[in-house]
Structures are given as structure tokens and as C-alpha cells.
Design a protein around this motif. Structure first.
Motif, PDB file in Angstrom:
ATOM      1  N   GLU A 244      49.636  24.283  43.142  1.00 29.82           N
ATOM      2  CA  GLU A 244      49.709  22.892  42.042  1.00 29.82           C
ATOM      3  C   GLU A 244      50.042  23.647  41.199  1.00 29.82           C
ATOM      4  O   GLU A 244      50.041  23.135  40.088  1.00 29.82           O
ATOM      5  CB  GLU A 244      49.138  22.329  42.591  1.00 29.82           C
ATOM      6  CG  GLU A 244      47.790  21.631  43.883  1.00 29.82           C
ATOM      7  CD  GLU A 244      48.695  20.949  43.691  1.00 29.82           C
ATOM      8  OE1 GLU A 244      49.191  19.779  42.926  1.00 29.82           O
ATOM      9  OE2 GLU A 244      49.897  20.719  45.110  1.00 29.82           O
ATOM     10  N   ASP A 245      50.630  24.401  40.497  1.00 26.78           N
ATOM     11  CA  ASP A 245      50.814  24.923  39.044  1.00 26.78           C
ATOM     12  C   ASP A 245      49.233  24.972  38.150  1.00 26.78           C
ATOM     13  O   ASP A 245      50.244  24.686  36.995  1.00 26.78           O
ATOM     14  CB  ASP A 245      52.278  24.379  38.684  1.00 26.78           C
ATOM     15  CG  ASP A 245      52.494  25.692  37.836  1.00 26.78           C
ATOM     16  OD1 ASP A 245      51.887  26.717  37.609  1.00 26.78           O
ATOM     17  OD2 ASP A 245      53.591  25.072  36.656  1.00 26.78           O
ATOM     18  N   LEU A 246      48.102  25.500  38.347  1.00 26.15           N
ATOM     19  CA  LEU A 246      47.033  24.998  37.480  1.00 26.15           C
ATOM     20  C   LEU A 246      46.693  27.021  37.499  1.00 26.15           C
ATOM     21  O   LEU A 246      47.026  28.106  38.690  1.00 26.15           O
ATOM     22  CB  LEU A 246      45.924  24.745  38.854  1.00 26.15           C
ATOM     23  CG  LEU A 246      46.284  23.118  39.600  1.00 26.15           C
ATOM     24  CD1 LEU A 246      45.738  21.908  39.994  1.00 26.15           C
ATOM     25  CD2 LEU A 246      46.858  22.125  38.229  1.00 26.15           C
ATOM     26  N   ASP A 247      46.135  26.825  36.483  1.00 28.83           N
ATOM     27  CA  ASP A 247      45.468  28.019  35.799  1.00 28.83           C
ATOM     28  C   ASP A 247      44.125  27.904  36.869  1.00 28.83           C
ATOM     29  O   ASP A 247      43.558  27.337  37.357  1.00 28.83           O
ATOM     30  CB  ASP A 247      44.575  28.044  34.507  1.00 28.83           C
ATOM     31  CG  ASP A 247      46.670  28.628  33.426  1.00 28.83           C
ATOM     32  OD1 ASP A 247      47.568  29.023  34.054  1.00 28.83           O
ATOM     33  OD2 ASP A 247      46.044  28.335  33.066  1.00 28.83           O
ATOM     34  N   SER A 248      43.640  29.850  37.303  1.00 28.50           N
ATOM     35  CA  SER A 248      42.478  29.932  38.423  1.00 28.50           C
ATOM     36  C   SER A 248      41.165  30.560  37.737  1.00 28.50           C
ATOM     37  O   SER A 248      42.251  31.487  37.111  1.00 28.50           O
ATOM     38  CB  SER A 248      42.780  29.643  39.355  1.00 28.50           C
ATOM     39  OG  SER A 248      43.538  31.150  39.693  1.00 28.50           O
ATOM     40  N   LEU A 249      40.611  30.091  37.919  1.00 32.65           N
ATOM     41  CA  LEU A 249      39.522  31.364  37.810  1.00 32.65           C
ATOM     42  C   LEU A 249      38.503  31.871  39.781  1.00 32.65           C
ATOM     43  O   LEU A 249      37.829  31.000  40.046  1.00 32.65           O
ATOM     44  CB  LEU A 249      38.249  30.526  36.635  1.00 32.65           C
ATOM     45  CG  LEU A 249      36.840  31.560  36.996  1.00 32.65           C
ATOM     46  CD1 LEU A 249      37.302  32.988  36.468  1.00 32.65           C
ATOM     47  CD2 LEU A 249      36.159  30.307  35.738  1.00 32.65           C
ATOM     48  N   PHE A 250      38.716  33.182  39.570  1.00 32.13           N
ATOM     49  CA  PHE A 250      37.740  33.381  40.831  1.00 32.13           C
ATOM     50  C   PHE A 250      37.327  34.166  40.979  1.00 32.13           C
ATOM     51  O   PHE A 250      36.872  34.644  40.313  1.00 32.13           O
ATOM     52  CB  PHE A 250      39.348  34.344  41.323  1.00 32.13           C
ATOM     53  CG  PHE A 250      38.575  34.757  42.971  1.00 32.13           C
ATOM     54  CD1 PHE A 250      38.520  34.378  44.105  1.00 32.13           C
ATOM     55  CD2 PHE A 250      39.314  36.187  42.831  1.00 32.13           C
ATOM     56  CE1 PHE A 250      37.498  34.845  44.803  1.00 32.13           C
ATOM     57  CE2 PHE A 250      38.593  37.425  44.005  1.00 32.13           C
ATOM     58  CZ  PHE A 250      38.001  36.043  45.401  1.00 32.13           C
ATOM     59  N   ILE A 251      35.477  33.731  41.613  1.00 35.30           N
ATOM     60  CA  ILE A 251      34.128  33.309  41.321  1.00 35.30           C
ATOM     61  C   ILE A 251      34.497  34.443  42.810  1.00 35.30           C
ATOM     62  O   ILE A 251      34.311  33.996  44.004  1.00 35.30           O
ATOM     63  CB  ILE A 251      33.573  32.502  41.631  1.00 35.30           C
ATOM     64  CG1 ILE A 251      34.322  31.587  40.655  1.00 35.30           C
ATOM     65  CG2 ILE A 251      32.108  33.071  41.757  1.00 35.30           C
ATOM     66  CD1 ILE A 251      33.129  31.715  38.934  1.00 35.30           C
ATOM     67  N   THR A 252      33.769  35.576  42.232  1.00 35.83           N
ATOM     68  CA  THR A 252      34.338  36.942  43.050  1.00 35.83           C
ATOM     69  C   THR A 252      33.506  36.661  44.065  1.00 35.83           C
ATOM     70  O   THR A 252      33.147  38.234  44.603  1.00 35.83           O
ATOM     71  CB  THR A 252      34.499  38.199  42.498  1.00 35.83           C
ATOM     72  OG1 THR A 252      33.274  38.590  41.363  1.00 35.83           O
ATOM     73  CG2 THR A 252      36.257  37.955  41.806  1.00 35.83           C
ATOM     74  N   GLY A 253      31.764  36.768  43.789  1.00 34.31           N
ATOM     75  CA  GLY A 253      30.533  37.349  43.949  1.00 34.31           C
ATOM     76  C   GLY A 253      30.407  35.874  45.326  1.00 34.31           C
ATOM     77  O   GLY A 253      29.366  35.981  45.436  1.00 34.31           O
ATOM     78  N   GLY A 254      31.088  35.439  45.294  1.00 33.27           N
ATOM     79  CA  GLY A 254      31.244  34.029  46.549  1.00 33.27           C
ATOM     80  C   GLY A 254      31.331  35.133  47.479  1.00 33.27           C
ATOM     81  O   GLY A 254      30.927  36.074  47.940  1.00 33.27           O
ATOM     82  N   LEU A 255      32.373  34.649  48.530  1.00 29.98           N
ATOM     83  CA  LEU A 255      33.012  35.185  49.666  1.00 29.98           C
ATOM     84  C   LEU A 255      33.581  36.836  49.613  1.00 29.98           C
ATOM     85  O   LEU A 255      33.197  37.115  50.573  1.00 29.98           O
ATOM     86  CB  LEU A 255      33.871  34.073  50.415  1.00 29.98           C
ATOM     87  CG  LEU A 255      33.943  32.992  50.610  1.00 29.98           C
ATOM     88  CD1 LEU A 255      34.375  31.548  51.061  1.00 29.98           C
ATOM     89  CD2 LEU A 255      32.945  33.021  52.221  1.00 29.98           C
ATOM     90  N   ALA A 256      33.924  37.003  48.775  1.00 38.03           N
ATOM     91  CA  ALA A 256      34.340  37.851  48.437  1.00 38.03           C
ATOM     92  C   ALA A 256      34.170  39.439  47.793  1.00 38.03           C
ATOM     93  O   ALA A 256      34.123  40.086  47.385  1.00 38.03           O
ATOM     94  CB  ALA A 256      35.694  38.099  47.856  1.00 38.03           C
ATOM     95  N   ARG A 257      32.472  38.692  48.077  1.00 40.64           N
ATOM     96  CA  ARG A 257      31.321  40.645  47.173  1.00 40.64           C
ATOM     97  C   ARG A 257      31.768  40.857  47.509  1.00 40.64           C
ATOM     98  O   ARG A 257      31.618  42.197  46.501  1.00 40.64           O
ATOM     99  CB  ARG A 257      30.063  39.065  46.682  1.00 40.64           C
ATOM    100  CG  ARG A 257      29.970  39.334  48.215  1.00 40.64           C
ATOM    101  CD  ARG A 257      28.151  39.126  48.355  1.00 40.64           C
ATOM    102  NE  ARG A 257      27.635  38.940  49.551  1.00 40.64           N
ATOM    103  CZ  ARG A 257      27.362  37.351  50.437  1.00 40.64           C
ATOM    104  NH1 ARG A 257      28.401  37.113  49.918  1.00 40.64           N
ATOM    105  NH2 ARG A 257      26.989  37.662  51.723  1.00 40.64           N
ATOM    106  N   VAL A 258      31.822  41.282  48.425  1.00 36.90           N
ATOM    107  CA  VAL A 258      31.525  42.642  48.983  1.00 36.90           C
ATOM    108  C   VAL A 258      32.959  44.154  48.843  1.00 36.90           C
ATOM    109  O   VAL A 258      33.640  44.718  47.999  1.00 36.90           O
ATOM    110  CB  VAL A 258      31.685  42.825  50.986  1.00 36.90           C
ATOM    111  CG1 VAL A 258      31.760  44.245  50.734  1.00 36.90           C
ATOM    112  CG2 VAL A 258      30.178  42.215  51.164  1.00 36.90           C
ATOM    113  N   GLU A 259      34.292  42.642  49.404  1.00 39.13           N
ATOM    114  CA  GLU A 259      35.965  42.981  48.893  1.00 39.13           C
ATOM    115  C   GLU A 259      35.949  43.657  46.861  1.00 39.13           C
ATOM    116  O   GLU A 259      36.591  44.454  46.810  1.00 39.13           O
ATOM    117  CB  GLU A 259      36.629  42.581  49.391  1.00 39.13           C
ATOM    118  CG  GLU A 259      36.296  42.372  50.939  1.00 39.13           C
ATOM    119  CD  GLU A 259      35.615  41.217  51.159  1.00 39.13           C
ATOM    120  OE1 GLU A 259      35.355  41.026  52.448  1.00 39.13           O
ATOM    121  OE2 GLU A 259      34.528  40.630  50.264  1.00 39.13           O
ATOM    122  N   THR A 260      35.422  42.662  46.627  1.00 39.47           N
ATOM    123  CA  THR A 260      35.044  42.758  45.338  1.00 39.47           C
ATOM    124  C   THR A 260      34.263  43.676  44.641  1.00 39.47           C
ATOM    125  O   THR A 260      34.687  44.584  43.006  1.00 39.47           O
ATOM    126  CB  THR A 260      35.482  41.513  44.142  1.00 39.47           C
ATOM    127  OG1 THR A 260      34.583  41.297  44.550  1.00 39.47           O
ATOM    128  CG2 THR A 260      36.854  41.189  44.912  1.00 39.47           C
TER     129      THR A 260
END
Length: 290
Positions: A244-260
Motif C-alpha cells: 500500500e506504500d505505507l511506512d511501517s513499524l514492525f513489533i519484533t516481540g510478537g510472532l518473531a521474538r525468537v528470530e529477532t
């Protein structure tokens, strides 16, 4: 390159509206996340508009009731756009026919309640699979069971050429400490088996069209460069924002907390590796919405 931040307030002044994911960002499937609630309250107090943009298969009123149950106050948001409402609109326009086989739990039966904003809506009847024109899936029958148990029914559906309407493109969610399958996992399996799945939630355009309409209903004419999308799903929230060409903020402590390798904050190198593996590039990242 994705910028790691510590608080939404560091960047929020740039944006007039935020499209905010719920599960993993504002609540954990059991209770509200206090820091997220306070961050959204502060953002609204500064003049920002919060659209809760969720892949929940529930209608907007059902999500609002769930937020009350989880302790997310009305002061933290302005309006709600759900994958369920986007998918329901398509269903009542007849995209999977009149006779549908329902895959989901009893709690999601409100999905089939009349939607009066649709002109000349299709009459929807729940039927056995062998009499169905199409399938509506709000999630597996058992969110904790191996999806392979659905293969015989999905095979029959594929052989009959039925389309599957997916009411929630999420693959998994974490309910507290437990990970559950979502409708997106069923739709993915059906597609892998050769069936046709239809999607209306993130990252697909219909739910964003609904979110823009929700803003318009509030009298907010907001340019896309002034909207920030917030979420913890790389292939839903972040990929959808990029589309959608929107800026985004990725919350890393959710689904990807282990990977990040997220504790209070993501590890910069782990975050970079993970984002490269997911082929996404959020504008910002932080451990927990705050």
C-alpha cells in the motif's frame, strides 16, 4: 535500512493516522498490553487517529466486545476494520455462492449474520460439503490440531472445484503462551493441494480499502504518506504496508521474538537477517509497542 526505535512517540508526529494490528501488538490473546494502550492513548491525545486493523474473522462489533474483555479501553482507538467484515462483504456479494460449507468454530457463527450495507445480498445457507457451492473458513475446527486432519475434506472440495473464502489470512497467532493455527494456514494448505483460496485481510488490498473508508467515516482525509502501519506479522502487516506504500513499524516481540532475539529490544544483526529472509523492509522496528 530499518530504524530501531524505543517508543512510538519518537516518530509519531510524522503521521496523522496509524493502522494498528491487534494480536501481538495491543493484546496477547488474553489481556491488553499496558505499554501499547498507553502509547496509543498518547498518540490520540496528540491528534493522531488510530484504526485497529485486524485479521480477526469477527465482525467489528465482535472485535469491540473482545477488546472490552481483554481490557483494551475505548480511549486507545478510534475505529476498527476487520478481515471478517471485508470477507463478509465479499461473501454476501456471492463470491462463493449461496450454499457454503463452514470450516471454523461455533464462536465465529456471527460471521453469517446479515450485512445490511450490501445491496441485494446473496442468501447464505450452511450446508454439508457435498452440497456446497463454496467454503467459508474462519479457522480450523480445532486450532491446536494437526491441519492434516482437514485433508480429506479439502481434497473433496478441490475435486468439486470449490473456492475457499479465507476470513483471516494469518497463519498462526499466540494466545498467551500457546501458538494456534489460523484460517490462513487452512487456505495455504488448500492452495498447496491445488484448490483456489480467496483472501480479504492483510496483506491483501480489500482490508486496506475498508480501513481508508473507516477513516473517511471519521471525516479524516489522510494521505498515505501520513499513515503508519504497525504490526508483528512480516507477511501480513509489513508486506501489506509495503504493498500500500505505507511506512511501517514492525513489533519484533510478537510472532518473531525468537528470530529477532528480542528482549526489551531486537538484536540489530538478528533483525537484519530475519527481515532479509522474509524479504520485507519495515521503516521502523521495536520490541513492544510503547
Amino acid at each position: 535500512m530499518t530504524q530501531i526505535i524505543s517508543a512510538l512517540s519518537e516518530v509519531s508526529a510524522r503521521y496523522q493516522a496509524a493502522f494498528v494490528d491487534l494480536w501481538g501488538c495491543v493484546h496477547d490473546g488474553v489481556r491488553a498490553i499496558p505499554s501499547a494502550v498507553e502509547a496509543l492513548r498518547a498518540y490520540r491525545a496528540s491528534g493522531g487517529t488510530v484504526v485497529l486493523l485486524t485479521n480477526s474473522p469477527r465482525p467489528r462489533k465482535g472485535v469491540e466486545a473482545q477488546l472490552d474483555q481483554f481490557g483494551v479501553p475505548h480511549g486507545a482507538w478510534d475505529t476498527i476494520a476487520t478481515s471478517g467484515d471485508s470477507a463478509r462483504a465479499a461473501m454476501f456479494r456471492g463470491v462463493v455462492g449461496n450454499n457454503v460449507f463452514f470450516i471454523g468454530e461455533e464462536r465465529d457463527l456471527p460471521f453469517f449474520e446479515p450485512m445490511h450495507v450490501i445491496e441485494n445480498p446473496a442468501e447464505i445457507h450452511l450446508t454439508p460439503l457435498d452440497q456446497a457451492d463454496g467454503i467459508v473458513c474462519t479457522g480450523p475446527f480445532d486450532a491446536m490440531a494437526d491441519l492434516a486432519v482437514l485433508r480429506p475434506q479439502l481434497l473433496l472440495a478441490k475435486q468439486r472445484g470449490l473456492k475457499l473464502l479465507c476470513a483471516n489470512p494469518d497463519i498462526v497467532v499466540d494466545r498467551g503462551d500457546h501458538r494456534e493455527w489460523c484460517a490462513g494456514a487452512v487456505a495455504r494448505l488448500y492452495t498447496e493441494m491445488g484448490g483456489e483460496s480467496l483472501y480479504f485481510g492483510k496483506p491483501h488490498p480489500p482490508i486496506y480499502d475498508l480501513a481508508y473508508r473507516r477513516l473517511a467515516e471519521l471525516g479524516r482525509d489522510v494521505a498515505r504518506q501520513s499513515i503508519l502501519a504497525i504490526g508483528d506479522g512480516t507477511q501480513t502487516d509489513i508486506a501489506g504496508a509495503m504493498g500500500e506504500d505505507l511506512d511501517s513499524l514492525f513489533i519484533t516481540g510478537g510472532l518473531a521474538r525468537v528470530e529477532t532475539e528480542t528482549a526489551a529490544h531486537p538484536d540489530a544483526e538478528a533483525l537484519e537477517r530475519y527481515l532479509a529472509s522474509e524479504s520485507v523492509a519495515p521503516t521502523f522496528a521495536m520490541g513492544q509497542l510503547a
